[in-house]
Write an enzyme that holds these catalytic residues in place. Structure first.
Site, short mmCIF file in Angstrom:
data_model
loop_
_atom_site.label_atom_id
_atom_site.label_comp_id
_atom_site.label_asym_id
_atom_site.label_seq_id
_atom_site.Cartn_x
_atom_site.Cartn_y
_atom_site.Cartn_z
N GLU A 299 1.68 4.92 2.15
CA GLU A 299 0.97 3.93 2.95
C GLU A 299 1.01 2.52 2.37
OE1 GLU A 299 -2.34 6.69 5.12
OE2 GLU A 299 -2.93 5.86 3.19
C1 TNX Z 1 -3.85 9.54 3.96
S1 TNX Z 1 -2.34 11.44 2.28
C2 TNX Z 1 -3.82 9.12 2.65
C3 TNX Z 1 -5.09 9.00 1.91
C4 TNX Z 1 -6.28 9.30 2.78
C5 TNX Z 1 -5.97 10.52 3.63
C6 TNX Z 1 -7.12 11.02 4.43
C7 TNX Z 1 -1.95 10.12 1.65
C8 TNX Z 1 -0.80 10.18 0.80
N1 TNX Z 1 -2.67 9.01 1.92
O1 TNX Z 1 -5.20 7.70 1.35
O2 TNX Z 1 -7.37 9.53 1.99
O3 TNX Z 1 -4.90 10.21 4.49
O4 TNX Z 1 -6.90 12.32 4.87
#
Ligand code: TNX
Length: 546
Positions: A299
């Site tokens: 992300e």
């Molecule tokens: C996505 S999973 C994210 C996290 C959040 C999560 C919530 C991932 C690699 N990044 O930063 O906490 O979704 O489920």
């Protein structure tokens, strides 16, 4: 049916109630290296059931005998995937025999004994009688894991959990033979591990958490103690520092690393950023018990693809130079990924949500996002775009010969709200509040309906392992954590360990119910799903939840 999770590979059951274990029963380690394991087993059984076994005893008088053997009569194929300690998979196979004269646990290496004793603990708890003795059935169990990597990823940033609380999580993992605890040690809200040369990380950086929850961090000494506690249970700790996105806490601690990219991104072209990454990776090399470290990579919203790839490539090079094998979230497959790389696949949502995200009609989804999560509607467009791009990540990684840890959010994210009602009426509030509302509620039966090999279609050889994830945006206390961990964690362990065609929900739920007395006795909070007939042990009523 034997009430054990994960289900052992082969079981032959004999006479019912053949062996009584009481307070005068003893546990004997045939080899000195097993002495610590024997003592921990005795301590565990006290915590599980209240039954006090005795260490020692002569060859003929001991009820439970642990021994290492040169070979086991049943030879299993090696497990699929990577060994968390970096070498060839440790042989975790064991044979557990219960007859009218006693119990033997045999294995090739101590880890096999540890796994066999996890089985025995469940058998003892399930056969406890009113006077706190266990009346075990005759059984012969030959068992070996399906996957070498059976993990849980835990977010200790959105909520900081003390090492004492983490030990409770490790205890639950050990009971189900899980062997990797992946700790998410940095994110926008906080930084959780001491790094020499960058003291502000644990001054300013460690302060916060989600909302107004208290911050905190682990000293290197505390972290080392956790590594040892885990190793005693044959669990490896995998530290993660999340870069180049989710770096808000870094920039709060060291504003001079900020770039024009945004408030939570590390720019690889900023002087100082790679020096920072290099120091962090060197520190991880010192604290990580194995060769693996997780360097995040998820992300990185708002970062140009070129800058992102530059960062991941640089981080990979630094890690390899430090003698480490880096693991990244799946987005990192958009870098110069090679055959020695490992990515962690997470972007698999429920089919209807994926369809919605990919269709571009985000109105409905926006409805479901609670305001306290602070995800602005504009952000949803970015997320949808991320999912669209993500569609090819795993295929690209496999094509380049990289390995994939399976953590599909659709089934392995434990921060998903439960759909069915709790049987315990005092849990209604937890049931309503906990779990991210962006994920539709799912029953524990739906979460269980998953197979790792099917998940990767034609490429089971690309699977590095199976890992659940628990993110803590909605989880503020250890009770809440345990409520989201149990019972789903047991189902993940079942899929990761048990071989064969895969248990049906109808059969699995019959093994799940008998786990409750042990969880109660340990004082573990768990979601009392109305889909399960939870057993009550004869002693449960007397035990106050701590
Ligand atoms: C996505 S999973 C994210 C996290 C959040 C999560 C919530 C991932 C690699 N990044 O930063 O906490 O979704 O489920």
């Amino acid at each position: 049916m034997i009430p054990v999770i994960p289900h052992p590979t082969r079981t032959v059951v004999g006479a019912v109630g053949a062996l009584a274990l009481g307070p005068d029963s003893s546990v004997r380690a045939e080899e000195p290296v097993l002495a610590g394991i024997a003592q921990r087993f005795i301590d565990d059984v006290v915590d599980d059931t209240g039954l006090h076994l005795i260490l020692g005893g002569g060859p003929s008088t001991s009820s439970i005998v642990l021994s290492l053997v040169a070979s086991l009569s049943v030879e299993f194929p090696p497990p699929l995937g990577l060994s968390p300690d970096g070498g060839d998979p440790v042989n975790e196979s064991y044979r557990l025999t219960v007859t009218a004269t006693g119990v033997t646990v045999e294995a090739l290496v101590p880890t096999g004994i540890v796994r066999g004793l996890a089985t025995l603990r469940q058998l003892i708890s399930a056969s406890l009688t009113e006077d706190a003795t266990a009346l075990l059935d005759e059984v012969l169990i030959d068992d070996s894991p399906r996957f070498a990597w059976r993990g849980l990823s835990l977010d200790v940033v959105r909520t900081f959990f003390s090492t004492e609380q983490i030990r409770r999580v490790l205890d639950a993992m050990a009971l189900f033979k899980m062997n990797v605890l992946h700790l998410h040690l940095s994110d926008d809200q906080g930084w959780r591990i001491e790094i020499p040369r960058w003291p502000e990380l644990t001054e300013a950086g460690a302060d916060g958490a989600m909302g107004d929850r208290p911050g905190g961090y682990y000293t290197r000494h505390e972290f080392a103690e956790l590594v040892t506690y885990a190793a005693d249970r044959s669990i490896v700790i995998l530290p993660e520092i999340d870069m180049p996105g989710h770096s808000g806490a870094v920039l709060r601690a060291y504003p001079e690393l900020t770039s024009s990219m945004g408030p939570n991104l590390l720019d690889p072209n900023h002087p100082g950023v790679l020096e920072f990454a290099s120091d962090v990776i060197a520190a991880l090399a010192q604290i990580a018990p194995g060769p693996f470290v997780h360097l995040g990579g998820d992300e990185a919203f708002g970062m140009q693809p070129e800058a992102y790839a530059t960062f991941v490539d640089a981080a990979r090079t630094l890690a390899v130079a430090a003698g480490l094998r880096p693991i990244f979230w799946q987005e990192a497959s958009r870098s110069s990924l090679g055959s020695s790389d490992i990515i962690q696949h997470w972007m698999a949502l429920d089919p209807e949500i994926e369809a919605l995200l990919l269709s571009g009609d985000l109105g409905d989804l926006a409805e479901g996002v609670p305001e306290d999560l602070g995800i602005p509607t504009a952000m949803l467009t970015t997320i949808a775009e991320m999912f669209r791009i993500a569609q090819t990540d795993v295929a690209r990684a496999i094509e380049r010969g990289a390995k994939v840890i399976l953590s599909p959010a659709s089934h392995l994210y434990l921060d998903r709200p439960y759909a069915e009602e709790p049987l315990d009426p005092t849990q209604h509030d937890l049931h309503r509040r906990l779990g991210l509302k962006v994920y539709p509620r799912r029953t524990i039966a739906e979460s269980f309906d998953w197979d790792p090999v099917e998940a990767l279609g034609e490429h089971p050889e690309a699977i590095a392992g199976v890992e659940a994830a628990l993110w803590c945006e909605t989880i503020a206390t250890i009770d809440e954590l345990e409520f989201m961990l149990l019972p789903r964690l047991a189902g993940v362990a079942e899929r990761a360990w048990a071989s064969g065609p895969g248990a049906s929900w109808a059969e699995y739920r019959l093994r799940l119910g008998p786990q409750a007395p042990l969880w109660h006795h340990r004082g573990w909070q768990f979601f009392t799903s109305s889909l399960v007939d939870w057993a009550t042990s004869p002693t449960t009523e007397d035990i106050a939840t701590p």
